[in-house]
Design a protein around this motif. Structure first.
Motif, PDB file in Angstrom:
ATOM      1  N   ASP A 198      22.433  43.398   2.264  1.00  0.00           N
ATOM      2  CA  ASP A 198      23.731  43.434   2.204  1.00  0.00           C
ATOM      3  C   ASP A 198      24.501  43.424   0.864  1.00  0.00           C
ATOM      4  O   ASP A 198      25.474  44.152   0.614  1.00  0.00           O
ATOM      5  CB  ASP A 198      24.816  42.600   3.114  1.00  0.00           C
ATOM      6  CG  ASP A 198      24.127  41.110   3.000  1.00  0.00           C
ATOM      7  OD1 ASP A 198      23.231  40.793   2.245  1.00  0.00           O
ATOM      8  OD2 ASP A 198      25.084  40.330   3.360  1.00  0.00           O
ATOM      9  N   LYS A 199      24.297  42.644   0.076  1.00  0.00           N
ATOM     10  CA  LYS A 199      24.855  42.307  -1.321  1.00  0.00           C
ATOM     11  C   LYS A 199      24.073  43.428  -2.466  1.00  0.00           C
ATOM     12  O   LYS A 199      24.757  43.661  -3.187  1.00  0.00           O
ATOM     13  CB  LYS A 199      24.365  40.979  -1.842  1.00  0.00           C
ATOM     14  CG  LYS A 199      25.192  39.743  -1.032  1.00  0.00           C
ATOM     15  CD  LYS A 199      24.675  38.506  -1.838  1.00  0.00           C
ATOM     16  CE  LYS A 199      25.039  37.234  -0.872  1.00  0.00           C
ATOM     17  NZ  LYS A 199      24.519  36.134  -1.487  1.00  0.00           N
ATOM     18  N   PRO A 228      22.315  46.686  -1.543  1.00  0.00           N
ATOM     19  CA  PRO A 228      21.801  47.735  -0.750  1.00  0.00           C
ATOM     20  C   PRO A 228      21.020  48.750  -1.271  1.00  0.00           C
ATOM     21  O   PRO A 228      20.305  49.509  -0.816  1.00  0.00           O
ATOM     22  CB  PRO A 228      23.220  48.383  -0.044  1.00  0.00           C
ATOM     23  CG  PRO A 228      24.308  48.313  -1.236  1.00  0.00           C
ATOM     24  CD  PRO A 228      24.087  46.744  -1.815  1.00  0.00           C
ATOM     25  N   PRO A 234      18.258  41.821  10.728  1.00  0.00           N
ATOM     26  CA  PRO A 234      18.401  42.067   9.383  1.00  0.00           C
ATOM     27  C   PRO A 234      16.905  41.976   8.667  1.00  0.00           C
ATOM     28  O   PRO A 234      16.248  40.825   9.284  1.00  0.00           O
ATOM     29  CB  PRO A 234      19.531  41.081   8.736  1.00  0.00           C
ATOM     30  CG  PRO A 234      20.180  40.517   9.949  1.00  0.00           C
ATOM     31  CD  PRO A 234      19.307  40.609  10.956  1.00  0.00           C
TER      32      PRO A 234
END
Length: 174
Positions: free
Chosen positions: A38-39, A41, A97
């Motif tokens: 998420d940080k 991608p 995730p």
């Protein structure tokens, strides 16, 4: 999940029976490491963890004595196959995730050291480079791939002046 804190390189002595007790209780522990997709991608975490032909992951397993498994969304290269497998038994992790599971089955007196050492190595692999122009891990993996493919020989790589920043390129006559 229990958090582990101290990081030391595990010693083979003791759990192989050389100096430890033969009756030491063997336990099984698993730790989970989140992959920061998420940080970052656009960063290729899978390639970084696996390395050329899976050798980086195999090396972590060999060094630490732990089993390393990549799980979650993005853990299967073929996205169509991943989508088909998502709700099937044994593939429930595909709804989570991307993460890494590190599992060890070792004597109680050494298991935390082995898991911590695996965590340290994997967390170092999961750090994207600060400078986008130079990634020492990726460069080492590409060098290893070239050796595996036979396009570079290990002796050639060791002898090249470019591996030593203090050496200058030899002058040639034309």
């Amino acid at each position: 999940m229990r958090k582990l804190h101290s990081v030391t390189q595990p010693s083979a002595q003791g759990w192989l029976g050389t100096s430890g007790s033969a009756t030491q209780q063997i336990i099984n522990k698993t730790l989970r490491i989140e992959v920061p997709v998420d940080k970052f991608p656009n960063f290729n975490f899978m390639g970084r963890i696996l390395g050329p032909r899976g050798n980086s992951l195999k090396r972590v397993e060999q060094i630490t004595g732990c089993r390393v498994m990549i799980r979650g969304r993005g853990s299967i290269k073929d996205t169509v196959k991943e989508e088909k497998m998502r709700d099937k038994p044994g593939y429930e992790h595909l709804n989570e995730p991307l993460h890494i599971l590190v599992e060890a089955e070792l004597p109680a007196n050494v298991i935390d050291n082995h898991l911590n050492y695996a965590r340290k190595i994997l967390e170092d692999l999961l750090k994207p480079p600060v400078d986008d122009t130079f990634d020492d891990v990726k460069e080492a993996q590409l060098r290893e791939l070239a050796i595996l493919n036979g396009t570079e020989s290990p002796a050639h790589l060791l002898m090249t002046p470019f591996n030593n920043p203090g050496m200058k390129r030899p002058k040639t006559r034309q």
